[in-house]
Motif scaffolding. Sequence first.
Motif, PDB file in Angstrom:
ATOM      1  N   GLY A   1       0.769  -1.340   0.076  1.00  0.00           N
ATOM      2  CA  GLY A   1      -0.016  -0.082   0.165  1.00  0.00           C
ATOM      3  C   GLY A   1       0.783   1.375   0.047  1.00  0.00           C
ATOM      4  O   GLY A   1       0.587   2.088   0.926  1.00  0.00           O
TER       5      GLY A   1
ATOM      6  N   VAL B   1       1.885   4.454  -1.833  1.00  0.00           N
ATOM      7  CA  VAL B   1       1.170   5.673  -2.424  1.00  0.00           C
ATOM      8  C   VAL B   1       2.192   6.771  -2.669  1.00  0.00           C
ATOM      9  O   VAL B   1       2.563   7.580  -1.921  1.00  0.00           O
ATOM     10  CB  VAL B   1      -0.055   6.166  -1.752  1.00  0.00           C
TER      11      VAL B   1
ATOM     12  N   GLN C   1      -0.410   7.329  -7.157  1.00  0.00           N
ATOM     13  CA  GLN C   1      -0.490   5.867  -7.650  1.00  0.00           C
ATOM     14  C   GLN C   1      -0.330   4.923  -6.408  1.00  0.00           C
ATOM     15  O   GLN C   1       0.735   5.204  -5.821  1.00  0.00           O
ATOM     16  CB  GLN C   1       0.247   5.552  -8.893  1.00  0.00           C
ATOM     17  N   SER C   2      -0.811   3.707  -6.114  1.00  0.00           N
ATOM     18  CA  SER C   2      -0.588   2.813  -5.208  1.00  0.00           C
ATOM     19  C   SER C   2       0.123   1.590  -5.788  1.00  0.00           C
ATOM     20  O   SER C   2      -0.201   1.107  -6.916  1.00  0.00           O
ATOM     21  CB  SER C   2      -1.931   2.565  -4.632  1.00  0.00           C
TER      22      SER C   2
ATOM     23  N   ASP D   1       2.891  -2.054  -4.499  1.00  0.00           N
ATOM     24  CA  ASP D   1       3.571  -2.681  -3.383  1.00  0.00           C
ATOM     25  C   ASP D   1       5.151  -2.589  -3.845  1.00  0.00           C
ATOM     26  O   ASP D   1       5.481  -2.751  -4.794  1.00  0.00           O
ATOM     27  CB  ASP D   1       3.075  -4.069  -3.267  1.00  0.00           C
TER      28      ASP D   1
ATOM     29  N   THR E   1       8.848   6.178  -0.245  1.00  0.00           N
ATOM     30  CA  THR E   1       8.451   5.834   0.997  1.00  0.00           C
ATOM     31  C   THR E   1       9.637   5.424   1.708  1.00  0.00           C
ATOM     32  O   THR E   1      10.496   5.198   1.182  1.00  0.00           O
ATOM     33  CB  THR E   1       7.460   4.492   0.863  1.00  0.00           C
TER      34      THR E   1
END
Length: 152
Positions: free
Chosen positions: A58, A60, A108-109, A111, A142
């Motif tokens: 998750g 983003v 946009q998401s 993994d 992230t």
Amino acid sequence: MYKFLLIAALLPAIVFGQTPFRPCSGGRPTPASLNIEGCTALPCTITSGAPLVARGIGIVSPVATPTLTAHLTARLLGLDVGFEIPEELRDACAVGITGASCPIAAGQSFDYELNYAMELPLVGITVQVEVGLTAADGSAVTCVEIDAAIVG
């Protein structure tokens, strides 16, 4: 009452195998969850030379970017121990992201999975490990931090 709240707070981590983590400094974005195989409490035990599978779920992206670069830094008492992610794993667009492909749009998401066997120079210590993805413009997409006990 408090026992119920504690059980309710811990149940998702136990059931879904989530790994607790800390956000990196500077308010960098974090994934919705982190799953390091075999680790549901910190410090995670990482065996030098054994496969490590970690999934950020998750994520983003706060920015649009044509590329994503992975980084990993291990620190002992705040000092970088000199471990770097191998060159072949740095291009997260080529190896690691799922649920999307580069270029990545803002919002946009996707993994990210880090899967490899680390040969670590030091064993018998606990380090702080920072893992993240960086956009082409240098902004953080992230970043998470965990404590890891390194064993031989």
